[in-house]
Design a protein around this motif. Structure first.
Motif, PDB file in Angstrom:
ATOM      1  N   PHE A 138      48.328 -37.325  36.728  1.00 48.59           N
ATOM      2  CA  PHE A 138      47.292 -36.855  37.645  1.00 48.59           C
ATOM      3  C   PHE A 138      47.903 -35.939  38.707  1.00 48.59           C
ATOM      4  N   THR A 139      47.200 -34.857  39.038  1.00 53.07           N
ATOM      5  CA  THR A 139      47.650 -34.017  40.135  1.00 53.07           C
ATOM      6  C   THR A 139      47.575 -34.804  41.439  1.00 53.07           C
ATOM      7  N   TYR A 140      48.387 -34.414  42.397  1.00 50.12           N
ATOM      8  CA  TYR A 140      48.366 -35.088  43.700  1.00 50.12           C
ATOM      9  C   TYR A 140      46.986 -34.932  44.343  1.00 50.12           C
ATOM     10  N   THR A 141      46.404 -33.745  44.220  1.00 47.11           N
ATOM     11  CA  THR A 141      45.125 -33.451  44.872  1.00 47.11           C
ATOM     12  C   THR A 141      44.007 -34.343  44.356  1.00 47.11           C
ATOM     13  N   THR A 142      43.856 -34.431  43.033  1.00 51.83           N
ATOM     14  CA  THR A 142      42.780 -35.246  42.477  1.00 51.83           C
ATOM     15  C   THR A 142      43.125 -36.732  42.510  1.00 51.83           C
TER      16      THR A 142
END
Length: 264
Positions: free
Chosen positions: A177-181
């Protein structure tokens, strides 16, 4: 059954990643795990998406599959092998594939990621369809009497996939998972899938800053059927363990028989 979620911060060096994965699987076995799950892209977080093409393997052949089979056999583990690139039917495309290995070193299940991630907020941009060919079929396996449904990362946002596995005792969600999402949605979605399906969830993840500049959210965790987080590792390499307690499963399903109340 004791299960272990392995967290990694993979890099562009395949050999280094395979050594790290083996070391962490050994740590899981040393903690008494009978099943261990690696994260998505455990074998490579390349400088660009197309780097996956260079290490893609034919099913049943290649150093990534050989390492997983050997580790399963030598450590006497069921291994959910995160994901690795398996050659697809189209040129310049691969499947993002989870292979499950028994303690005998045999492949007992294959799942190809169905939902391909795309995201663009003006600063970050991702489109997995540029390199990946989507799968189409759910897949599950049974280990030590525990039926496990397979998924990968972005699949987590599509609850109908997980409904297809009912009844099951465990859902696996290897991810990067991306940090943002991830900051906003990762734990929320994992706990929702556990609660609505009244089963355990194991979610091994990439977690940290990678050589390619990407930052992944991490927070590998194991969630119980009541939505309680049993174990979590926020960032960095490591292993978290918990037990799949069939008595706890039965208790939750008896007290609140939501699965039996389904109408659609």
């Amino acid at each position: 059954m004791k299960i272990a979620a392995v967290q990694m911060v993979s890099e562009p060096d395949l050999g280094a990643n395979l050594l790290a994965a083996r070391r962490l699987l050994e740590a899981a076995a040393a903690q008494g795990a009978q099943l261990a799950a690696l994260p998505e892209y455990f074998c490579l977080m390349g400088q660009q998406d197309s780097d996956k093409l260079a290490i893609a393997e034919d099913l049943g052949h290649g150093p990534i599959q050989a390492m997983l089979a050997r580790a399963a056999q030598e450590l006497k583990l069921w291994i959910i092998g995160g994901t690795l690139p398996i050659k697809a039917g189209k040129a310049a495309r691969v499947r993002n594939t989870t292979l499950v290995f028994s303690p005998a070193g045999d492949v007992v299940a294959r799942y190809d990621k169905i939902h391909l991630f795309a995201y663009d907020n003006g600063r970050e941009s991702y489109d997995e369809a540029r390199v990946l060919e989507a799968g189409s079929q759910p897949a599950s396996f049974t280990a030590e009497g525990i039926r496990t449904g397979l998924s990968v990362c972005y699949d987590l946002r599509f609850p109908e996939l997980f409904r297809a596995y009912n009844p099951c005792e465990l859902l696996a969600v290897p991810a990067a998972f991306t940090y943002t999402t991830g900051e906003k949605h990762w734990e929320l979605l994992l706990r929702a899938r556990a609660v609505e399906n009244q089963c355990y969830v194991i979610a091994p993840a990439q977690g940290g800053r990678h050589e390619n500049g990407r930052r992944t959210w991490g927070h590998s965790m194991i969630v119980d059927p009541w939505g309680e987080v049993l174990a979590v590792l926020p960032e960095g390499e490591g292993v978290v363990c918990a037990d799949v307690d069939t008595q706890r499963l039965a208790q939750v399903r008896q007290q609140l028989p939501a699965l039996a109340h389904r109408k659609l």
